[in-house]
Motif scaffolding. Structure first.
Motif: not given
Lengths: 443, 438
Positions: B82-102, B193-200
């Protein structure tokens, strides 16, 4: 305001095309599927025309033979959150597959979209219909069709349970008494089921519409029951008014059998429209559209509905081959194709050309198209339509020329009368299951 | 050019604080954490001040004892879109944890944010939250601290591999010859790999910045090594300039040891607040008012966040800070270690410790020029490359952006205008070369 039942419209946000050829024939930018400025412009035009909602379909696999839109596209939740920020009334609906997403994350992201849009979110729940998609998710077993629906049933129960974590009147913001929230109104789901164990609660209050609207597209027996029981809206396939009416009656009957009253689930077949100043001009446009794909492209376009079956091996001028889509494919659509081919005695070439273009296409002048839309609506074949336009021009023509006629006839809103998606669709706000005196919540 | 190093700033949004009391003392709306209009207002102010990026932190659990911001808040990827849609230049950075997200979903959603923002996305990769978060994810387990980093390493391999699925020049759009894309430039990752199998592959082309910027906040030994090797930028917490310089030097040493060129070492952004006054005295008065906001009970309860939500109300507040053993070791270890060490070294009671750390981040207090001096000192002496601004009210944001930033601009150490369109551009980080390119 008149009390007459009104037609509702969603717009399937058109990207670079779900066929291989329409990008060559439209004034839309070729990178439409990843061009946010273009999406923003479409969304704002759709809102100016008072459409009910924007819809972003989805899928999680791609291969070199995929059509342009599938090769390179925005992800629905992020794109819809961006569109919600540049609109204020129109609904924002997106597809997420229950097979490939944790219910906690689905609940949280849709709740966040719902809150930031102030009650305009909808989730098109699909079960995930292509085996190859599972290969993108570590350790995920690919389940057979009916089993996927059982998992989806439990997934949805978890998501809707998490959405009710906070009662609506929990946030008191009493600075003098130092009470931010009445935390006795925060409820831990503690779901322990056959497929999911999710504790909760979700740290996000309900929006102005209570919960996001559930959309579904069930066609099979199991799918129809699921949709009739849980959905607020259904994306249907209707090739003819007769089979659309049969589907409509069947879903409404099933919904009543599940004890539902009121208008839900609303039924939205996809439709395209080719508009001309005269019938002849419209038919000329249709002919040009049918000639856009090469024969090879049209035949290849059938393949996804049949579990990526290779039709290029058959004689294009022989009768449509008897191909079983298999248990795992998106059965509803492939069965429709087979039935139409059988009933009308079509060759492979004819079938391919017929289904290379969007379903339920209305072709004519603005008045005759409006007549057809009205007839489908009044004869209870539909509650509305998802506009599945294949180019910029179809969208502009429909909004600019057909909608004003439906408005004059009192069949479509002059202006928004509500602020939420449930409001636009006439769906009730579901009661929070934890509220005092709550009865069992419904979708 | 002044000879001074350039300063960079991120701004944590919304500026609500993560404590239990600041909502009572701010002129912001009480529902700030779920109020898009408030986010929009702050984002536009930050962009007008040419701040490098907005940052939305995250966590996955909530309980009845959680502070207000944690009770009810937006999810990062949606609100950043949402913030990216109403701004032009400023960066948008967010936290996501590797333990609970594919990794596939993480790759896809950040790539989508990066595409729709025109190359302004950043991912703050964290390895966990608290163990309880695993209970929201069927069959997820919560591995011990060091193993989480091994998983994160592979997770990031998968995500960055998926981001390179399409080569940059693949899309031809040749209508005459019916060529939409050169699909020989679409690459299937096929990670096993040891923890993930992801084809793409991932069906999303790279943005103008190539890939989202990787942020990290490693403070433990394993975390520092990970961040030094893989991050573009680091969020840190340092109690003073001495500790910050030691951390900065350590990260640079580790980065070089891991084979990175010194100029490619991660940028370091300590968390920082600022209390700005027209005079030193006014600023100090504001600061005292701020420290007096919580009750002792609130401050004691607040300490729990750095110790896996440990319940400190069981102890006598006027006794010495309790010996907690390993409590806190598996969560925000760097912060919990700092609190334990400070309490021990200064012989503080629980109540004193709680009041001291009721606002855990570094705060610069003073007149605009004084604060600007301190900022420049930190950057010039290589204690930091910039700061992660963490404010607790709309007034603090306005004071800093309107009074301190202009001083830094006038001194030539902060941009007067954006010179780049992407987050990597703002941060001076090179666009990563696609692994499949020539």
């Amino acid at each position: 305001m008149n009390d007459r039942r009104q037609i509702r419209f969603g717009l399937a946000v058109p990207g670079s095309g779900i066929n291989k050829w329409s990008w060559r024939h439209t004034s839309a930018p070729p990178d439409a599927s990843v061009n946010f400025a273009y999406y923003r412009q479409l969304a704002q035009e759709a809102e100016a025309a008072k459409l009910d909602f924007l819809f972003m379909a989805d899928g999680v696999i791609v291969e070199r033979a995929s059509p342009p839109h599938f090769l390179n596209r925005l992800e629905p939740l992020t794109a819809l959150a961006a569109l919600a920020a540049v609109t204020s009334k129109i609904g924002v609906v997106g597809t997420v597959a229950t097979s490939f997403a944790d219910p906690y994350t689905v609940a949280r992201q849709f709740a966040s979209l719902d809150k930031l849009s102030e009650g305009r979110a909808g989730w098109n729940l699909v079960t995930g219909d292509v085996a190859a998609a599972a290969e993108n998710f570590t350790d995920l077993p690919y389940l057979p069709h009916d089993e996927r629906y059982r998992v989806a049933e439990e997934h949805l129960a978890v998501v809707q349970g998490l959405w009710d974590s906070w009662e609506d009147d929990a946030f008191v913001y009493d600075k003098a008494q130092r009470i931010f929230a009445d935390t006795s109104k925060l409820h831990t789901l503690d779901h322990r089921g056959e497929h999911f164990r999710v504790k909760g609660p979700l740290a996000l209050q309900r929006s102005a519409q209570g919960q996001p609207v559930i959309f579904q597209a069930g066609q099979s027996e199991v799918g129809r029951d699921f949709a009739a029981r849980h959905a607020g809206g259904i994306f249907a396939v209707g090739q003819t008014i007769e089979n659309a009416k049969a589907y409509y009656a069947d879903i409404k009957r099933r919904a009543r059998a599940f004890g539902r009253s009121g208008p839900a689930p609303l039924i939205f077949p996809g439709m395209g429209a080719i508009i001309g100043g005269t019938i002849e001009e419209a038919e000329r446009k249709l002919k040009a559209a049918l000639e856009q794909p090469t024969l090879e492209e049209a035949i290849a376009f059938l393949s996804p509905a049949f579990n990526n079956h290779d039709f290029s091996r058959y004689d294009p001028d022989a009768p449509f081959p008897d191909v079983d889509a298999g248990e795992e494919a998106s059965r509803g659509y492939s069965e429709t194709i087979r039935r139409v081919a059988r009933e009308e005695g079509l060759t492979l070439r004819e079938t391919a050309q017929r289904f290379a273009n969007p379903q339920s296409r209305f072709v004519g002048t603005p008045e005759t198209v409006a007549d057809e839309v009205q007839r489908w609506f009044e004869e209870e074949a539909v509650d509305g339509f998802i506009l599945g336009v294949s180019g910029r021009e179809e969208f502009t023509d429909f909004l600019g020329e057909v909608l004003p006629i439906l408005r004059r006839r009192g069949l479509f809103r002059e202006d928004y009368e509500h602020d939420t998606l449930r409001g636009h669709l006439g769906l009730d706000i579901p009661e929070n299951r934890y509220a005092a005196g709550a009865v069992e919540a419904v979708a | 050019m002044t000879g001074h190093r350039q300063v960079r700033f991120g701004l944590a949004i919304p500026p609500t604080g993560i404590n239990r009391w600041s909502w009572r003392h701010t002129d912001g709306p009480p529902d700030a954490s779920v109020n898009l209009a408030f986010f929009r207002e702050i984002a536009l102010r930050a962009e007008a001040a040419k701040i490098d990026f907005l940052f939305v932190a995250d966590g996955l659990i909530v309980s009845r004892r959680s502070p207000p911001h944690f009770l009810n808040r937006f999810e990062p990827l949606t609100i950043l879109s949402s913030l990216a849609a109403i701004t032009q230049r400023i960066g948008v950075v967010g936290t996501v944890t590797t333990s609970f997200a594919d990794p596939f979903t993480v790759a896809r959603q950040f790539a989508s944010l990066d595409a729709l923002s025109g190359g302004r996305a950043g991912w703050n990769l964290v390895t966990g939250d608290v163990a309880d978060a695993a209970e929201n994810f069927t069959d997820a387990r919560y591995p011990p601290h060091d193993e989480r980093y091994a998983i994160a390493d592979e997770h990031l391999d998968v995500v960055q591999g998926l981001w390179d699925s399409w080569e940059d020049d693949a899309f031809m759009y040749d209508r005459e010859r019916h060529v939409f894309a050169d699909t020989s430039k679409l690459h299937t990752l096929d990670h096993r790999g040891l923890h993930f199998r992801v084809k793409g592959p991932l069906a999303l082309q790279r943005s103008p910045q190539g890939q989202p910027v990787i942020f990290q906040a490693g403070a433990s030994d394993v975390g520092r090594a990970f961040a030094a090797r893989r991050a573009d930028a680091i969020f840190s917490v340092s109690p003073d300039i001495g500790a910050a310089k030691a951390y900065y030097a350590d990260i640079h040493r580790l980065a070089v040891a891991a084979g990175r060129a010194p100029e490619h070492a991660p940028l370091i952004f300590p968390a920082m607040g600022a209390i700005v006054g027209g005079s030193i005295e006014e600023a100090e008065r504001k600061y005292r008012d701020l420290l007096a906001q919580p009750t002792v009970a609130e401050a004691v309860a607040q300490l729990g966040w750095a110790f896996s939500n440990h319940d400190f109300s069981q102890y006598d507040p006027d006794a010495p800070f309790p010996d907690l053993g390993d409590v806190g070791h598996d969560a925000a270890r760097s912060t919990s270690d700092l609190i334990k060490r400070t309490a021990r070294e200064e012989g503080l009671t629980l109540a004193q410790t709680a009041m001291r750390f009721s606002s855990p981040q570094q705060r610069f207090v003073g007149a605009p020029e004084t604060i600007a001096d301190t900022i420049q000192q930190w950057v010039d002496e290589r204690a930091s490359d910039g700061f992660m601004l963490a404010f607790t009210s709309r007034e603090e944001v306005a004071d800093f952006l309107e009074q301190v930033i202009p001083v830094l601009v006038a001194r030539g150490v902060f941009r007067a205008n954006y010179e780049q369109d992407t987050l990597r551009g703002h941060l001076g980080r090179a666009v990563p070369i696609n692994r499949h390119g020539d």
